[in-house]
Design a protein around this motif. Structure first.
Motif, PDB file in Angstrom:
ATOM      1  N   UNK A   7       3.880   5.155 -14.665  1.00 46.73           N
ATOM      2  CA  UNK A   7       5.066   4.668 -15.631  1.00 46.73           C
ATOM      3  C   UNK A   7       5.008   3.052 -15.641  1.00 46.73           C
ATOM      4  N   UNK A   8       4.886   2.478 -16.969  1.00 48.12           N
ATOM      5  CA  UNK A   8       4.928   0.982 -17.181  1.00 48.12           C
ATOM      6  C   UNK A   8       3.642   0.281 -16.359  1.00 48.12           C
ATOM      7  N   UNK A   9       2.225   0.668 -16.698  1.00 52.56           N
ATOM      8  CA  UNK A   9       1.180   0.401 -16.049  1.00 52.56           C
ATOM      9  C   UNK A   9       0.950  -1.063 -16.530  1.00 52.56           C
ATOM     10  N   UNK A  27       1.512  -7.910  -9.809  1.00 51.59           N
ATOM     11  CA  UNK A  27       0.688  -8.003  -8.718  1.00 51.59           C
ATOM     12  C   UNK A  27      -0.634  -7.922  -9.120  1.00 51.59           C
ATOM     13  N   UNK A  28      -1.606  -8.416  -7.997  1.00 49.07           N
ATOM     14  CA  UNK A  28      -3.046  -8.518  -8.075  1.00 49.07           C
ATOM     15  C   UNK A  28      -3.427  -7.079  -7.742  1.00 49.07           C
ATOM     16  N   UNK A  45       0.821  -1.124   0.143  1.00 50.44           N
ATOM     17  CA  UNK A  45      -0.023   0.190  -0.005  1.00 50.44           C
ATOM     18  C   UNK A  45       0.712   1.087   0.128  1.00 50.44           C
ATOM     19  N   UNK A  46       1.066   1.792  -1.136  1.00 48.03           N
ATOM     20  CA  UNK A  46       2.029   3.048  -1.336  1.00 48.03           C
ATOM     21  C   UNK A  46       1.285   4.262  -1.200  1.00 48.03           C
ATOM     22  N   UNK A  85       6.396   2.964  -9.025  1.00 44.82           N
ATOM     23  CA  UNK A  85       5.898   1.510  -8.074  1.00 44.82           C
ATOM     24  C   UNK A  85       6.332   0.196  -8.858  1.00 44.82           C
ATOM     25  N   UNK A  86       6.637   0.311 -10.240  1.00 46.39           N
ATOM     26  CA  UNK A  86       6.752  -1.077 -10.664  1.00 46.39           C
ATOM     27  C   UNK A  86       8.437  -1.377 -10.055  1.00 46.39           C
TER      28      UNK A  86
END
Length: 203
Positions: A120-122, A129-130, A9-10, A87-88
């Motif tokens: 970035x890179x969706x 991840x789920x 959870x970011x 996030x990636x």
């Protein structure tokens, strides 16, 4: 304990508040997670130009909030990473740390999900991840890009309409915030004098 199901959870968490904790606990229970990590961002790419509290303070507030529940922890993985926080990169690193057998669940607010195509890179996010989302008041998932809609798990929790922006404004005006954040977080904000001269920005 081997972590087989890990929540991530970011966010800026400026500051972390009761709404974040309700979401975290709801996701832990719904997805049967072994652990959920709050991951404060050091330099969020989408909040460039906005004044935010120092990373160390936001990390400490998240620590104070997380220790109320043994299933919750805080990671400094983004705070310690140089440059912008993507996030990636965080998911890649966490997968390496916890191992290939650990399944990662990425928690995104509905507002973030509606903007996921600007991240970035969706595509890679959904591979790593789920993706779990908790709809927020006024945010409808019908607007989510069809590419992602079928790959998202939506969890409906009691609506708690609390915003970090409002908490910062209240703190700046000397108004009470103890009903919006954990007691120890409220005490930390007062002790450190956070938000006393800045209440602008989103969060």
């Amino acid at each position: 304990m081997k972590i087989r199901r890990l929540g991530v959870y970011g966010g800026t968490f400026d500051p972390i508040h009761t709404g974040h904790l309700v979401i975290a606990r709801g996701v832990v229970e719904h997805c049967a997670l072994d652990r959920l990590l709050f991951v404060p961002s050091a330099r969020p790419p989408h909040k460039q130009g906005h004044a935010i509290a120092p990373p160390d303070d936001r990390y400490r507030m998240a620590e104070l909030a997380a220790r109320l529940d043994p299933r919750l922890e805080v990671s400094d993985i983004e705070i310690n990473r140089p440059g912008l926080s993507y996030t990636v990169d965080t998911l890649d690193e966490l997968q390496r740390i916890y191992g290939a057998s650990t399944r990662i669940y990425l928690v995104l607010g509905a507002d973030s999900l509606l903007e996921i195509d600007t991240w970035y890179a969706p595509d890679r996010l959904f591979d790593l991840a789920t993706v779990v989302t908790v709809p927020r008041p006024g945010k409808e998932l019908a607007g989510v890009d069809p590419r992602w809609g079928d790959r998202v798990t939506a969890i409906h929790l009691p609506e708690i309409d609390i915003s970090s922006t409002d908490i910062r404004r209240r703190a700046a005006q000397g108004l009470p915030i103890a009903h919006l954040v954990p007691e120890e977080v409220a005490g930390y904000i007062e002790e450190r004098g956070l938000y006393g001269d800045c209440a602008a920005g989103e969060g």
